[in-house]
Design a protein around this motif. Structure first.
Motif, PDB file in Angstrom:
ATOM      1  N   PHE A 161       7.151   1.242   6.123  1.00 24.73           N
ATOM      2  CA  PHE A 161       6.801   0.716   4.808  1.00 24.73           C
ATOM      3  C   PHE A 161       5.563  -0.171   4.893  1.00 24.73           C
ATOM      4  O   PHE A 161       4.660  -0.079   4.053  1.00 24.73           O
ATOM      5  N   GLU A 162       5.515  -1.046   5.907  1.00 23.62           N
ATOM      6  CA  GLU A 162       4.361  -1.922   6.076  1.00 23.62           C
ATOM      7  C   GLU A 162       3.088  -1.112   6.308  1.00 23.62           C
ATOM      8  O   GLU A 162       2.020  -1.427   5.765  1.00 23.62           O
ATOM      9  N   LEU A 163       3.194  -0.085   7.112  1.00 26.74           N
ATOM     10  CA  LEU A 163       2.042   0.757   7.425  1.00 26.74           C
ATOM     11  C   LEU A 163       1.539   1.490   6.183  1.00 26.74           C
ATOM     12  O   LEU A 163       0.337   1.487   5.887  1.00 26.74           O
ATOM     13  N   LEU A 164       2.456   2.102   5.451  1.00 29.34           N
ATOM     14  CA  LEU A 164       2.074   2.811   4.233  1.00 29.34           C
ATOM     15  C   LEU A 164       1.482   1.850   3.206  1.00 29.34           C
ATOM     16  O   LEU A 164       0.461   2.156   2.574  1.00 29.34           O
ATOM     17  N   SER A 165       2.094   0.688   3.048  1.00 28.96           N
ATOM     18  CA  SER A 165       1.607  -0.295   2.076  1.00 28.96           C
ATOM     19  C   SER A 165       0.178  -0.713   2.379  1.00 28.96           C
ATOM     20  O   SER A 165      -0.656  -0.834   1.472  1.00 28.96           O
ATOM     21  N   TYR A 166      -0.102  -0.929   3.670  1.00 28.90           N
ATOM     22  CA  TYR A 166      -1.455  -1.356   4.041  1.00 28.90           C
ATOM     23  C   TYR A 166      -2.468  -0.251   3.774  1.00 28.90           C
ATOM     24  O   TYR A 166      -3.576  -0.518   3.275  1.00 28.90           O
ATOM     25  N   LEU A 167      -2.108   0.982   4.077  1.00 29.15           N
ATOM     26  CA  LEU A 167      -3.016   2.106   3.827  1.00 29.15           C
ATOM     27  C   LEU A 167      -3.258   2.294   2.330  1.00 29.15           C
ATOM     28  O   LEU A 167      -4.393   2.523   1.898  1.00 29.15           O
ATOM     29  N   VAL A 168      -2.184   2.184   1.531  1.00 33.35           N
ATOM     30  CA  VAL A 168      -2.325   2.346   0.081  1.00 33.35           C
ATOM     31  C   VAL A 168      -3.138   1.201  -0.510  1.00 33.35           C
ATOM     32  O   VAL A 168      -3.970   1.406  -1.401  1.00 33.35           O
ATOM     33  N   THR A 169      -2.906  -0.013  -0.019  1.00 28.91           N
ATOM     34  CA  THR A 169      -3.677  -1.171  -0.481  1.00 28.91           C
ATOM     35  C   THR A 169      -5.161  -0.972  -0.234  1.00 28.91           C
ATOM     36  O   THR A 169      -6.011  -1.402  -1.028  1.00 28.91           O
ATOM     37  N   ASN A 170      -5.495  -0.297   0.860  1.00 27.26           N
ATOM     38  CA  ASN A 170      -6.888  -0.040   1.217  1.00 27.26           C
ATOM     39  C   ASN A 170      -7.286   1.395   0.891  1.00 27.26           C
ATOM     40  O   ASN A 170      -8.079   2.009   1.614  1.00 27.26           O
ATOM     41  N   HIS A 171      -6.720   1.905  -0.179  1.00 24.94           N
ATOM     42  CA  HIS A 171      -6.977   3.277  -0.628  1.00 24.94           C
ATOM     43  C   HIS A 171      -8.473   3.579  -0.671  1.00 24.94           C
ATOM     44  O   HIS A 171      -9.256   2.833  -1.251  1.00 24.94           O
ATOM     45  N   GLY A 172      -8.849   4.659  -0.012  1.00 28.16           N
ATOM     46  CA  GLY A 172     -10.253   5.071   0.006  1.00 28.16           C
ATOM     47  C   GLY A 172     -11.026   4.579   1.205  1.00 28.16           C
ATOM     48  O   GLY A 172     -12.137   5.056   1.458  1.00 28.16           O
ATOM     49  N   ASN A 173     -10.478   3.641   1.953  1.00 29.39           N
ATOM     50  CA  ASN A 173     -11.156   3.089   3.128  1.00 29.39           C
ATOM     51  C   ASN A 173     -10.525   3.595   4.419  1.00 29.39           C
ATOM     52  O   ASN A 173      -9.301   3.672   4.536  1.00 29.39           O
ATOM     53  N   ALA A 174     -11.362   3.916   5.381  1.00 29.11           N
ATOM     54  CA  ALA A 174     -10.878   4.325   6.695  1.00 29.11           C
ATOM     55  C   ALA A 174     -10.475   3.076   7.479  1.00 29.11           C
ATOM     56  O   ALA A 174     -11.253   2.128   7.577  1.00 29.11           O
ATOM     57  N   ILE A 175      -9.262   3.075   8.022  1.00 25.75           N
ATOM     58  CA  ILE A 175      -8.735   1.937   8.768  1.00 25.75           C
ATOM     59  C   ILE A 175      -8.548   2.340  10.231  1.00 25.75           C
ATOM     60  O   ILE A 175      -7.901   3.347  10.521  1.00 25.75           O
ATOM     61  N   SER A 176      -9.116   1.580  11.140  1.00 29.84           N
ATOM     62  CA  SER A 176      -9.011   1.915  12.557  1.00 29.84           C
ATOM     63  C   SER A 176      -7.595   1.659  13.067  1.00 29.84           C
ATOM     64  O   SER A 176      -6.840   0.865  12.497  1.00 29.84           O
TER      65      SER A 176
END
Length: 228
Positions: A161-176
């Protein structure tokens, strides 16, 4: 005062951990086996579990699977403790829902630091109004800690959940991968980026099963992103 359960069959390590937890300001209870642990779990739930892998009756991975399979205990953060240091052992623990994996022998300061990081990530939100994140038919409720794809609920572990939330929060940005380790796990986990990959794999499987396919994109040699 956070309550921590420690399941460890080695009496010396068990007493050392219990003493360290109490000195660190935690309520600590220790158990020699899974049987005793589950008996106590029926009476009260801890804020975090320290779980050894090699135990006299039921092994730690089996106990972990049991915890994550039950609705009432699935969200309890778990840190695995083990003398097994191979990457596959760590990935096995993480893929089955563990929030962290510490290899024996470990320092008490390191243990307390890891515990603080996991507890910090599992803290309840103080916001009263629901905080919803929506992308491509997926709805993430940060307060209720629920995920829906249209009308279908997606059941996730705490770390997923934490991982998905962070990715969705940064929607459109590539996260290393390194950034995901730092932001989601709360500490630098250098050299263990497969931790992220393992969680992304199970996260994708659960999203796919709900009909939400191809949401998370892989950025080769870098990390992941959603949309964009």
């Amino acid at each position: 005062m956070p309550r921590i359960f420690c399941v460890e069959d080695d009496i010396g390590i068990r007493e050392l951990i219990t003493c360290a937890l109490q000195s660190g300001g935690y309520q600590a209870e220790s158990f020699i086996s899974g049987k005793n642990f589950f008996r106590r779990l029926q009476e009260i739930q801890p804020d975090l579990v320290l779980l050894d892998i090699m135990l006299p009756d039921e092994d730690g991975i089996s106990i972990l699977k049991h915890l994550k399979a039950e609705m009432l205990t699935a969200q309890i953060p778990v840190i695995m403790l083990s003398a097994k240091s191979s990457e596959i052992d760590k990935v096995t623990g993480l893929e089955n829902g563990a929030d962290d994996y510490i290899t024996k022998p470990f320092g008490i300061m390191e243990l307390l630091s890891r515990i603080k990081a996991v507890l910090r990530r599992s803290g309840n939100s103080t916001v009263n109004e629901p905080h919803l994140l929506e992308v491509q038919g997926l709805t993430v409720d940060l307060n209720r800690r629920t995920v829906f794809y249209h009308e279908t609920e997606v059941s996730l572990t705490y770390k997923e959940f934490e991982l998905l939330s962070y990715l969705v929060t940064n929607h459109g940005n590539a996260i290393s991968r390194d950034q995901l380790l730092e932001r989601v796990w709360g500490f630098s986990y250098e050299g263990e980026t497969r931790t992220v990959d393992a969680h992304i794999k199970t996260l994708r499987q659960k999203l796919d099963a709900a009909g939400c396919q191809n949401l998370i994109q892989t950025i080769r040699g870098y990390g992941y992103k959603i949309g964009g």
